[in-house]
Motif scaffolding. Structure first.
Motif, PDB file in Angstrom:
ATOM      1  N   LYS A  63     -47.550  14.263 -13.516  1.00  0.00           N
ATOM      2  CA  LYS A  63     -47.173  15.631 -13.154  1.00  0.00           C
ATOM      3  C   LYS A  63     -45.659  15.822 -13.258  1.00  0.00           C
ATOM      4  N   ALA A  64     -44.909  14.817 -12.851  1.00  0.00           N
ATOM      5  CA  ALA A  64     -43.446  14.895 -12.937  1.00  0.00           C
ATOM      6  C   ALA A  64     -43.013  14.971 -14.398  1.00  0.00           C
ATOM      7  N   GLU A  65     -43.616  14.157 -15.263  1.00  0.00           N
ATOM      8  CA  GLU A  65     -43.298  14.187 -16.690  1.00  0.00           C
ATOM      9  C   GLU A  65     -43.636  15.548 -17.281  1.00  0.00           C
ATOM     10  N   ASP A  66     -44.812  16.073 -16.919  1.00  0.00           N
ATOM     11  CA  ASP A  66     -45.227  17.380 -17.421  1.00  0.00           C
ATOM     12  C   ASP A  66     -44.262  18.467 -16.964  1.00  0.00           C
ATOM     13  N   THR A  67     -43.839  18.399 -15.709  1.00  0.00           N
ATOM     14  CA  THR A  67     -42.905  19.383 -15.182  1.00  0.00           C
ATOM     15  C   THR A  67     -41.584  19.328 -15.939  1.00  0.00           C
ATOM     16  N   LEU A  68     -41.087  18.130 -16.200  1.00  0.00           N
ATOM     17  CA  LEU A  68     -39.839  17.993 -16.965  1.00  0.00           C
ATOM     18  C   LEU A  68     -39.999  18.525 -18.383  1.00  0.00           C
ATOM     19  N   GLU A  69     -41.147  18.233 -18.992  1.00  0.00           N
ATOM     20  CA  GLU A  69     -41.396  18.714 -20.350  1.00  0.00           C
ATOM     21  C   GLU A  69     -41.450  20.246 -20.375  1.00  0.00           C
ATOM     22  N   ILE A  70     -42.103  20.835 -19.384  1.00  0.00           N
ATOM     23  CA  ILE A  70     -42.176  22.294 -19.298  1.00  0.00           C
ATOM     24  C   ILE A  70     -40.779  22.884 -19.149  1.00  0.00           C
ATOM     25  N   GLN A  71     -39.952  22.279 -18.306  1.00  0.00           N
ATOM     26  CA  GLN A  71     -38.588  22.782 -18.098  1.00  0.00           C
ATOM     27  C   GLN A  71     -37.769  22.702 -19.385  1.00  0.00           C
ATOM     28  N   VAL A 123     -48.847  26.397 -21.682  1.00  0.00           N
ATOM     29  CA  VAL A 123     -50.184  26.711 -21.151  1.00  0.00           C
ATOM     30  C   VAL A 123     -51.074  25.473 -21.221  1.00  0.00           C
ATOM     31  N   LYS A 124     -51.038  24.762 -22.346  1.00  0.00           N
ATOM     32  CA  LYS A 124     -51.856  23.551 -22.509  1.00  0.00           C
ATOM     33  C   LYS A 124     -51.472  22.488 -21.481  1.00  0.00           C
ATOM     34  N   ILE A 125     -50.179  22.306 -21.266  1.00  0.00           N
ATOM     35  CA  ILE A 125     -49.710  21.301 -20.311  1.00  0.00           C
ATOM     36  C   ILE A 125     -50.158  21.686 -18.912  1.00  0.00           C
ATOM     37  N   LYS A 126     -50.029  22.956 -18.569  1.00  0.00           N
ATOM     38  CA  LYS A 126     -50.435  23.415 -17.229  1.00  0.00           C
ATOM     39  C   LYS A 126     -51.929  23.254 -17.035  1.00  0.00           C
ATOM     40  N   GLU A 127     -52.715  23.400 -18.091  1.00  0.00           N
ATOM     41  CA  GLU A 127     -54.169  23.242 -17.976  1.00  0.00           C
ATOM     42  C   GLU A 127     -54.524  21.782 -17.669  1.00  0.00           C
TER      43      GLU A 127
END
Length: 96
Positions: A22-30, A90-94
């Motif tokens: 989740k932390a990696e995904d959050t950083l990627e989204i940012q 959107v894909k990452i959040k899913e």
């Protein structure tokens, strides 16, 4: 008792793994959002430049659309890239 600690260790490991993902995904989204903001600022700058050039040409009676094709294509490319990156968010959040 060994099963309890084994299970507890597995749950802790799974939780840590989920948290890390989740932390990696959050950083990627940012990062993606930052890229989108940069592209939008570049589009705003180019659109402002297009407007200025058109107006200057208009004042001289020399409006010629072909001079602006390059800027318009760059804006169009960035708009497409923004759309792709927003879909990626959107894909990452899913997945979260």
């Amino acid at each position: 008792m060994a099963d309890f600690f084994g299970e507890l260790g597995k749950k802790i490991s799974d939780t840590a793994s989920d948290f890390s993902k989740k932390a990696e995904d959050t950083l990627e989204i940012q990062k993606i959002k930052s890229d989108i903001r940069s592209m939008k600022r570049a589009n705003e700058r180019d659109l402002r430049d297009i407007g200025r050039m058109v107006y200057e040409k208009f004042q001289k009676g020399e409006v010629d659309d072909t001079e602006y094709i390059s800027l318009c294509e760059e804006v169009e490319k960035r708009e497409e890239e923004i759309e792709k990156q927003e879909e990626q968010i959107v894909k990452i959040k899913e997945e979260i």
